[in-house]
Motif scaffolding. Structure first.
Motif, mmCIF file in Angstrom:
data_model
loop_
_atom_site.group_PDB
_atom_site.id
_atom_site.type_symbol
_atom_site.label_atom_id
_atom_site.label_comp_id
_atom_site.label_asym_id
_atom_site.label_seq_id
_atom_site.Cartn_x
_atom_site.Cartn_y
_atom_site.Cartn_z
ATOM 1 N N SER A 164 0.736 -1.203 -0.024
ATOM 2 C CA SER A 164 0.115 -0.069 0.048
ATOM 3 C C SER A 164 0.985 1.250 0.032
ATOM 4 O O SER A 164 2.147 1.157 -0.018
ATOM 5 C CB SER A 164 -1.054 0.111 1.136
ATOM 6 O OG SER A 164 -0.160 0.137 2.266
ATOM 7 N N ILE A 165 0.323 2.499 0.192
ATOM 8 C CA ILE A 165 1.072 3.838 -0.067
ATOM 9 C C ILE A 165 1.943 3.921 1.069
ATOM 10 O O ILE A 165 2.891 4.443 1.200
ATOM 11 C CB ILE A 165 0.127 4.965 0.018
ATOM 12 C CG1 ILE A 165 0.739 6.220 -0.475
ATOM 13 C CG2 ILE A 165 -0.636 5.144 1.321
ATOM 14 C CD1 ILE A 165 1.584 6.018 -1.584
ATOM 15 N N LEU A 236 -11.745 -1.449 0.396
ATOM 16 C CA LEU A 236 -10.583 -1.004 -0.257
ATOM 17 C C LEU A 236 -9.903 0.063 0.394
ATOM 18 O O LEU A 236 -8.559 0.237 0.548
ATOM 19 C CB LEU A 236 -11.009 -0.704 -1.570
ATOM 20 C CG LEU A 236 -10.014 -0.239 -2.514
ATOM 21 C CD1 LEU A 236 -9.154 -1.287 -3.071
ATOM 22 C CD2 LEU A 236 -10.643 0.327 -3.729
ATOM 23 N N MET A 237 -10.694 1.166 0.798
ATOM 24 C CA MET A 237 -9.950 2.176 1.589
ATOM 25 C C MET A 237 -9.106 1.865 3.023
ATOM 26 O O MET A 237 -7.916 2.416 2.946
ATOM 27 C CB MET A 237 -11.052 3.157 2.183
ATOM 28 C CG MET A 237 -10.781 4.419 2.528
ATOM 29 S SD MET A 237 -9.442 5.436 1.705
ATOM 30 C CE MET A 237 -10.744 5.955 0.352
ATOM 31 N N MET A 238 -9.797 1.228 3.683
ATOM 32 C CA MET A 238 -9.220 0.779 4.962
ATOM 33 C C MET A 238 -7.511 -0.231 4.503
ATOM 34 O O MET A 238 -6.594 0.111 5.560
ATOM 35 C CB MET A 238 -10.121 -0.052 5.861
ATOM 36 C CG MET A 238 -11.178 0.610 6.229
ATOM 37 S SD MET A 238 -10.960 2.355 6.971
ATOM 38 C CE MET A 238 -9.960 1.813 8.340
ATOM 39 N N SER A 239 -7.683 -1.090 3.812
ATOM 40 C CA SER A 239 -6.645 -1.860 3.585
ATOM 41 C C SER A 239 -5.352 -0.894 2.679
ATOM 42 O O SER A 239 -4.230 -1.300 2.776
ATOM 43 C CB SER A 239 -6.845 -3.016 2.907
ATOM 44 O OG SER A 239 -7.294 -2.705 1.458
ATOM 45 N N GLN A 240 -5.700 -0.118 2.009
ATOM 46 C CA GLN A 240 -5.004 0.714 0.987
ATOM 47 C C GLN A 240 -4.330 2.023 1.694
ATOM 48 O O GLN A 240 -3.233 2.472 1.684
ATOM 49 C CB GLN A 240 -5.275 0.753 -0.253
ATOM 50 C CG GLN A 240 -5.525 -0.481 -0.970
ATOM 51 C CD GLN A 240 -4.062 -1.007 -1.136
ATOM 52 O OE1 GLN A 240 -3.218 -0.373 -1.696
ATOM 53 N NE2 GLN A 240 -3.997 -2.378 -0.850
ATOM 54 N N THR A 344 8.206 -2.050 -3.313
ATOM 55 C CA THR A 344 8.030 -0.594 -3.181
ATOM 56 C C THR A 344 7.572 0.036 -4.312
ATOM 57 O O THR A 344 6.359 0.887 -4.326
ATOM 58 C CB THR A 344 9.005 0.169 -2.500
ATOM 59 O OG1 THR A 344 9.607 -0.193 -1.451
ATOM 60 C CG2 THR A 344 8.803 1.812 -2.329
ATOM 61 N N GLN A 345 7.984 -0.108 -5.589
ATOM 62 C CA GLN A 345 7.524 0.400 -6.738
ATOM 63 C C GLN A 345 6.030 -0.062 -7.131
ATOM 64 O O GLN A 345 5.331 0.793 -7.488
ATOM 65 C CB GLN A 345 8.551 0.017 -7.848
ATOM 66 C CG GLN A 345 9.834 0.676 -7.694
ATOM 67 C CD GLN A 345 10.985 -0.009 -8.607
ATOM 68 O OE1 GLN A 345 10.880 -1.033 -9.076
ATOM 69 N NE2 GLN A 345 12.192 0.615 -8.408
ATOM 70 N N LEU A 346 6.069 -1.408 -6.997
ATOM 71 C CA LEU A 346 4.557 -2.213 -7.088
ATOM 72 C C LEU A 346 3.711 -1.518 -6.139
ATOM 73 O O LEU A 346 2.322 -1.272 -6.720
ATOM 74 C CB LEU A 346 4.604 -3.404 -6.731
ATOM 75 C CG LEU A 346 5.716 -4.165 -7.917
ATOM 76 C CD1 LEU A 346 5.573 -5.842 -7.781
ATOM 77 C CD2 LEU A 346 4.963 -4.093 -9.287
ATOM 78 N N SER A 347 3.939 -1.049 -5.003
ATOM 79 C CA SER A 347 2.775 -0.115 -4.255
ATOM 80 C C SER A 347 2.590 0.951 -4.545
ATOM 81 O O SER A 347 1.319 1.433 -4.437
ATOM 82 C CB SER A 347 3.706 -0.210 -2.687
ATOM 83 O OG SER A 347 3.927 -1.470 -2.160
ATOM 84 N N VAL A 348 3.427 1.831 -5.094
ATOM 85 C CA VAL A 348 3.164 3.029 -5.866
ATOM 86 C C VAL A 348 2.366 2.701 -6.938
ATOM 87 O O VAL A 348 1.156 3.389 -7.051
ATOM 88 C CB VAL A 348 4.578 3.647 -6.210
ATOM 89 C CG1 VAL A 348 3.805 5.087 -7.020
ATOM 90 C CG2 VAL A 348 5.280 3.938 -5.151
ATOM 91 N N ILE A 349 2.666 1.883 -7.973
ATOM 92 C CA ILE A 349 1.542 1.429 -9.055
ATOM 93 C C ILE A 349 0.273 0.919 -8.665
ATOM 94 O O ILE A 349 -0.797 1.407 -8.782
ATOM 95 C CB ILE A 349 2.321 0.379 -9.915
ATOM 96 C CG1 ILE A 349 3.467 0.817 -10.538
ATOM 97 C CG2 ILE A 349 1.018 0.039 -10.945
ATOM 98 C CD1 ILE A 349 4.187 -0.368 -11.202
ATOM 99 N N GLN A 350 0.166 0.220 -7.360
ATOM 100 C CA GLN A 350 -0.969 -0.026 -6.739
ATOM 101 C C GLN A 350 -1.917 0.918 -6.101
ATOM 102 O O GLN A 350 -3.021 1.005 -6.373
ATOM 103 C CB GLN A 350 -1.054 -1.216 -5.833
ATOM 104 C CG GLN A 350 -2.132 -1.448 -4.842
ATOM 105 C CD GLN A 350 -2.276 -2.856 -4.561
ATOM 106 O OE1 GLN A 350 -2.229 -3.904 -5.174
ATOM 107 N NE2 GLN A 350 -1.962 -3.002 -3.074
ATOM 108 N N PHE A 351 -1.467 1.978 -5.791
ATOM 109 C CA PHE A 351 -1.761 3.212 -5.114
ATOM 110 C C PHE A 351 -2.701 4.078 -6.198
ATOM 111 O O PHE A 351 -3.690 4.331 -6.045
ATOM 112 C CB PHE A 351 -0.804 4.086 -4.427
ATOM 113 C CG PHE A 351 -1.517 5.385 -3.710
ATOM 114 C CD1 PHE A 351 -2.223 5.419 -2.815
ATOM 115 C CD2 PHE A 351 -0.985 6.765 -4.581
ATOM 116 C CE1 PHE A 351 -2.784 6.596 -2.340
ATOM 117 C CE2 PHE A 351 -1.542 7.613 -4.066
ATOM 118 C CZ PHE A 351 -2.498 7.626 -2.905
#
Length: 389
Positions: A164-165, A236-240, A344-351
């Motif tokens: 996540s972010i 979605l909001m709480m987990s991310q 970390t890069q994938l977390s940014v993409i997921q955000f």
């Protein structure tokens, strides 16, 4: 084996709930997007993450409300089922019970609807029944609150291996502060860490309140998708965006998003990207599984501690050796997958994907609910409000 059987059983029931919730022309997508999805298979049936129960009870709440003949009874059932899910995992309380309480509380303020009261009747009733069951089996009257507090003190970091972010934020803070200052300022016992956890948890719930306010009050027949959208948005909001998330906590949100992904390509594309990110992350971090179920420190209930100890012992004494050898050989290859900075890069993409989906959810909530119902039912006239197929 019994634990995996329970997890697979719950996921089978999630599939059934998805199948019942979708109209005739869309039921096959429940099998394609969920049951045959490699990440969902790896997450629960293989690695054994325990997210099926509270996800199932979220679906039962949606289906039960839609089928209830009396609105009051329907909201009692919602409270009962969501609180039942919270008995399996704290995420059932934080992701579902509290957000639905916020949604119904705001409705009560806006138009004096009494759904909030009936919902709380169901919540309190389930909590009372569960407490009574624990007391009969040696637990105390405050056992459930104690367990929630215990779980809140375990791994109280802003990011606990999350995708996540908070992962890139933690990496940036670590680089700026250095290892020693980071532990002093952001470690599990640091006051700043606790303060930030509380602030951003409340901020995530505040966003749930904003989304709840957007859902219209006048269209009574849209109450069913209203509760569905709240559960989907909140999970979605709480987990991310909420703190203390783990790598597996987006499971419920991605399962609840399946009907919207079927109906809306602008949800489907980021949904597929998020599923792929989680599949890679699980393989890179946990491979095909570890030789421990759960450390005893996670539990504050003696019978549960004894059960976990016996399960861990059975892994050593009763495991099928050829299967372990095969798993070990696959894990050796999976350990070559890069973890950082890739996750970390994938977390940014997921955000970015999460922001796209949240934007679509706000669009769907008002005035797009008619469009959503039209797409799910195949009604071209209802769906005419949105040109995207």
């Amino acid at each position: 084996a019994p634990y995996k059987l329970m997890e697979v059983s719950f996921e089978s029931l999630v599939l059934l709930a998805l199948y019942l919730a979708l109209p005739a022309g869309r039921k096959k997508f429940a099998v394609i997007l969920y049951w045959l999805n490699p990440w969902f298979i790896l997450h629960g049936a293989w690695q054994g993450f325990w997210d099926g129960p509270h996800t199932l009870f979220a679906w039962l709440a949606v289906i039960g409300l839609g089928k209830a003949r009396h609105e009051e009874l329907g909201w009692v059932l919602v409270g009962l089922t969501l609180m039942a899910g919270a008995m399996f995992k704290p995420q059932g309380l934080v992701y579902f019970v509290i957000p639905v309480g916020i949604y119904l509380g705001l409705q009560w303020i806006r138009c004096r609807r009494h759904a909030f009261v009936w919902f709380m009747v169901g919540v309190i009733l389930m909590g009372t029944l569960a407490t009574g069951f624990l007391m009969i089996n040696g637990g105390g009257i405050w056992q459930i609150p104690r367990n929630y507090l215990t779980s809140a003190t375990v791994m109280p970091n802003l990011c606990n291996g999350c995708i996540s972010i908070w992962r890139p934020i933690t990496v940036v803070l670590y680089a700026i502060l250095g290892p020693h200052r980071f532990v002093d300022m952001m470690g599990p016992v640091a006051p700043l860490n606790s303060l930030l956890n509380v602030i951003f948890l409340c901020a995530a719930w505040a966003l749930v309140a904003v989304f709840s306010w957007r859902i219209p009050l006048t269209q009574e027949r849209l109450a069913y998708p209203g509760i569905f959208l709240i559960l989907t948005f909140a999970s979605l909001m709480m987990s991310q965006l909420g703190p203390r998330a783990h790598i597996n906590h987006t499971y419920a949100g991605l399962v609840l998003l399946i009907p919207l992904a079927i109906a809306n390509r602008r949800v489907l594309v980021p949904w597929v990207i998020m599923v792929a990110i989680h599949l890679y992350s699980h393989l890179a971090v946990y491979h095909l599984g570890r030789d421990m179920v759960l450390p005893e420190m996670y539990l504050d209930y003696a019978p549960a501690q004894l059960l976990i100890a016996r399960v861990n012992a059975a892994l050593v004494t009763q495991a099928y050796t050829p299967l372990l050898q095969f798993q070990g050989s696959i894990n050796q290859w999976l350990r070559r997958l890069p973890v950082e900075p890739v996750l970390t890069q994938l977390s940014v993409i997921q955000f970015v994907c999460v922001m796209i989906i949240i934007y679509e959810l706000f669009h769907i909530a008002r005035p797009g609910l008619d469009t959503l119902l039209g797409r799910l039912s195949g009604d071209d006239e209802m769906a005419a409000g949105d040109a995207v197929p």
